[in-house]
Scaffold this motif. Structure first.
Motif, PDB file in Angstrom:
ATOM      1  N   TYR A  14      24.787  27.863  62.033  1.00  0.00           N
ATOM      2  CA  TYR A  14      23.743  27.692  61.022  1.00  0.00           C
ATOM      3  C   TYR A  14      24.388  27.476  59.648  1.00  0.00           C
ATOM      4  N   GLN A  17      24.893  23.912  58.628  1.00  0.00           N
ATOM      5  CA  GLN A  17      23.755  23.058  58.969  1.00  0.00           C
ATOM      6  C   GLN A  17      23.612  21.850  58.055  1.00  0.00           C
ATOM      7  N   TYR A  18      23.917  22.023  56.778  1.00  0.00           N
ATOM      8  CA  TYR A  18      23.741  20.919  55.832  1.00  0.00           C
ATOM      9  C   TYR A  18      24.659  19.749  56.200  1.00  0.00           C
ATOM     10  N   THR A  20      26.015  19.301  59.124  1.00  0.00           N
ATOM     11  CA  THR A  20      25.635  18.808  60.449  1.00  0.00           C
ATOM     12  C   THR A  20      24.448  17.852  60.337  1.00  0.00           C
ATOM     13  N   PHE A  21      23.482  18.248  59.527  1.00  0.00           N
ATOM     14  CA  PHE A  21      22.273  17.447  59.312  1.00  0.00           C
ATOM     15  C   PHE A  21      22.649  16.051  58.812  1.00  0.00           C
ATOM     16  N   LEU A  22      23.582  16.010  57.853  1.00  0.00           N
ATOM     17  CA  LEU A  22      23.982  14.728  57.261  1.00  0.00           C
ATOM     18  C   LEU A  22      25.071  14.024  58.074  1.00  0.00           C
ATOM     19  N   ARG A  23      25.376  14.594  59.243  1.00  0.00           N
ATOM     20  CA  ARG A  23      26.370  14.003  60.158  1.00  0.00           C
ATOM     21  C   ARG A  23      27.764  13.941  59.523  1.00  0.00           C
ATOM     22  N   GLN A  48      19.593  23.219  66.987  1.00  0.00           N
ATOM     23  CA  GLN A  48      20.210  22.539  65.866  1.00  0.00           C
ATOM     24  C   GLN A  48      21.482  21.814  66.327  1.00  0.00           C
TER      25      GLN A  48
ATOM     26  N   TYR B   2      16.019  20.292  52.711  1.00  0.00           N
ATOM     27  CA  TYR B   2      16.325  18.886  52.978  1.00  0.00           C
ATOM     28  C   TYR B   2      15.324  17.921  52.333  1.00  0.00           C
ATOM     29  N   TYR B  30      15.515  23.179  59.814  1.00  0.00           N
ATOM     30  CA  TYR B  30      16.867  23.522  60.254  1.00  0.00           C
ATOM     31  C   TYR B  30      17.047  23.539  61.768  1.00  0.00           C
ATOM     32  N   ARG B  31      16.012  23.148  62.494  1.00  0.00           N
ATOM     33  CA  ARG B  31      16.197  22.968  63.932  1.00  0.00           C
ATOM     34  C   ARG B  31      15.277  21.843  64.379  1.00  0.00           C
ATOM     35  N   PHE B  79      17.145  17.688  65.117  1.00  0.00           N
ATOM     36  CA  PHE B  79      17.749  18.070  63.845  1.00  0.00           C
ATOM     37  C   PHE B  79      18.600  16.922  63.287  1.00  0.00           C
ATOM     38  N   GLY B  80      18.269  16.485  62.079  1.00  0.00           N
ATOM     39  CA  GLY B  80      19.050  15.433  61.423  1.00  0.00           C
ATOM     40  C   GLY B  80      18.821  14.036  61.963  1.00  0.00           C
TER      41      GLY B  80
END
Lengths: 329, 130
Positions: A14, A17-18, A20-23, A48, B2, B30-31, B79-80
């Motif tokens: 977690y 996560q930031y 990961t989110f933006l790859r 996630q 986000y 976040y998920r 996610f993402g």
């Protein structure tokens, strides 16, 4: 002299996560980073880090194990969710909730995790109904004790009564250190100021938090003071950022499987200004806690509007703090 | 969370078939979520609110109306992951500068309310080739 202890270090992914989110980080990058800090127990928010949940393709699971092995890490905890509001017009019934938690127990087993973080909205009866499967799989269920809940909250008391009655050693707790928010987090304060909070009212809320004034009363006062929408939003955060005494964990220690070492920032002096780890970790040592301290960086959401997020640096700082407080450094 | 990343950078464009315009959208959470939890994707362009019926959501090759999302219990918005959000509007947006807002409302099981997360971005639509 350092008191001997058996506390292990880990990271909840977690925290990254930031990125990961933006790859910008892959699952392998996350595991590699945690392991490079000696935080080898990996906790994962599965929805996630994997896709297709709960039917995650085997290739992803194989990749998880390959990565853990390559970096000298191991699977520690799977964080589950209970989608009680899956259907818009009704909540899941008891049987559906039990089926959902059983699915997560099997998924944790597949990931090689001995622990499942049971989200706090899970009714205790559902956890009790899953005890036989948890024992069969040897996967432990720990309810997330997360602010605004705490060990003396009626919902958690009820969980304790019902799960303790089973006599099982596969039910317990995963306390989230956010319930030990001793000082109002500076990252929250600064963000509300950026959003347009009234400086005088911000001061008032900070003083009220320090004085432990009931959140409902603070909200009424902020309304009377003519607070704007952002001021009210800031006052609302007092509901979810409570301070309770970490020494309450001592009584529950035999049933604490994992610690969510929540943090909002580690500042340049190496301390978390809101959550006093220098008070918390000695309690864990005194109580003979044997599980993991799992880094859970949650500051990203409070700074992303204005600053570059660096989950790696924040986790590194918290792990350095752990090493210091655990006597490793 | 986000907020500023919901609308994928540089993704606002007219659809190839001339039926409307679209952008890439990421889930502000976040998920990953099952699609039934997506209560609304409210879109505004240059101050004009788009009717819910004109919006389409496409992920991994499947397209849904917002009403259809509400009863989709298998397919997910990961996610993402960048999904496509389309607005039915023949001819799409005129060439030039536009201001686009997307507000995503999610039903989160452990929260008593359904949070709305909003993103606004400027976009340039290139003139159509002659």
């Amino acid at each position: 002299m350092t008191t001997p202890h058996d506390i292990k270090r880990g990271v909840s992914l977690y925290s990254y996560q930031y990125e990961t989110f933006l790859r910008r980080m892959t699952l392998d990058d996350c595991i590699a980073h945690a392991a490079s800090l000696g935080a080898r127990g990996i906790e994962v928010v599965s929805e996630q880090s994997f896709t297709g949940f709960p039917d995650v393709p085997q290739a992803q699971i194989d990749g998880w194990f390959d990565s853990l092995e390559r970096h000298g890490a191991y699977a520690q905890c799977h964080d589950m969710f209970l989608d009680v509001k899956l259907y818009k017009d009704r909540k899941l019934n008891f049987e559906e909730m039990v089926t959902s938690l059983k699915r997560d127990l099997r998924f944790a087993k597949r990931l090689g995790c001995r622990n499942v973080r049971v989200i706090v909205n899970t009714p205790p009866e559902v956890v009790v109904a899953c005890v036989p499967l948890a024992e069969e799989l040897d996967v432990r269920m720990g309810i997330e004790v997360h602010s605004p809940f705490h060990f003396d909250h009626p919902w958690i008391l009820r969980y304790t009564e019902l799960t303790r009655a089973t006599g099982s050693d596969h039910v317990g707790y995963v306390p989230d250190m956010g319930m030990y928010t001793k000082n109002y987090p500076p990252v929250f304060r600064d963000r509300f100021l950026r959003l347009g909070a009234t400086p005088k009212i911000v001061e008032y809320i900070l003083e009220a938090h320090a004085a432990r004034v009931l959140a409902d009363y603070v909200l009424m006062d902020v309304r009377k003071l003519g607070g704007n929408a952002v001021d009210l939003q800031m006052a609302e955060t007092l509901r979810h950022n409570i301070w309770s005494n970490p020494r309450r964990m001592l009584e529950f220690m035999p049933w604490i499987f994992n610690i969510h070492a929540k943090f909002y920032e580690i500042d340049d002096s190496g301390r978390e200004p809101a959550i006093p780890y220098e008070e918390i970790i000695p309690v864990l040592i005194e109580g003979g806690y044997q599980g993991h301290l799992s880094s859970e960086y949650e500051g990203q959401r409070h700074i992303e509007d204005a600053f570059e997020v660096d989950g790696r640096e924040q986790v590194r700082r918290q792990q350095d703090m752990f090493k210091r407080l655990l006597g490793e450094a | 969370m986000y907020d500023q990343h919901i609308i994928y950078p540089g993704s606002v464009r007219n659809t190839d078939d001339g039926a409307g315009w679209q952008f890439g959208a990421r889930l502000p959470y976040y998920r990953g979520q099952i699609l039934s939890a997506v209560e609304d994707i409210a879109i505004t362009v240059d101050g004009e609110k788009i009717a819910r019926e004109q919006v389409r959501f496409t992920v991994r090759g499947r397209t849904f109306t917002l009403d259809e999302l509400e009863t989709e219990y298998v397919e997910r918005w990961e996610f993402g992951e960048v999904a496509q959000v389309s607005v039915l509007r023949p001819g799409g947006l005129p060439a030039g500068e536009h201001q686009v807002t997307a507000a995503v409302q999610l039903r989160i099981s452990y929260l008593p309310w359904s949070p709305v997360t909003s993103c606004t971005t400027g976009a340039t639509i290139a003139p159509a080739h002659a």
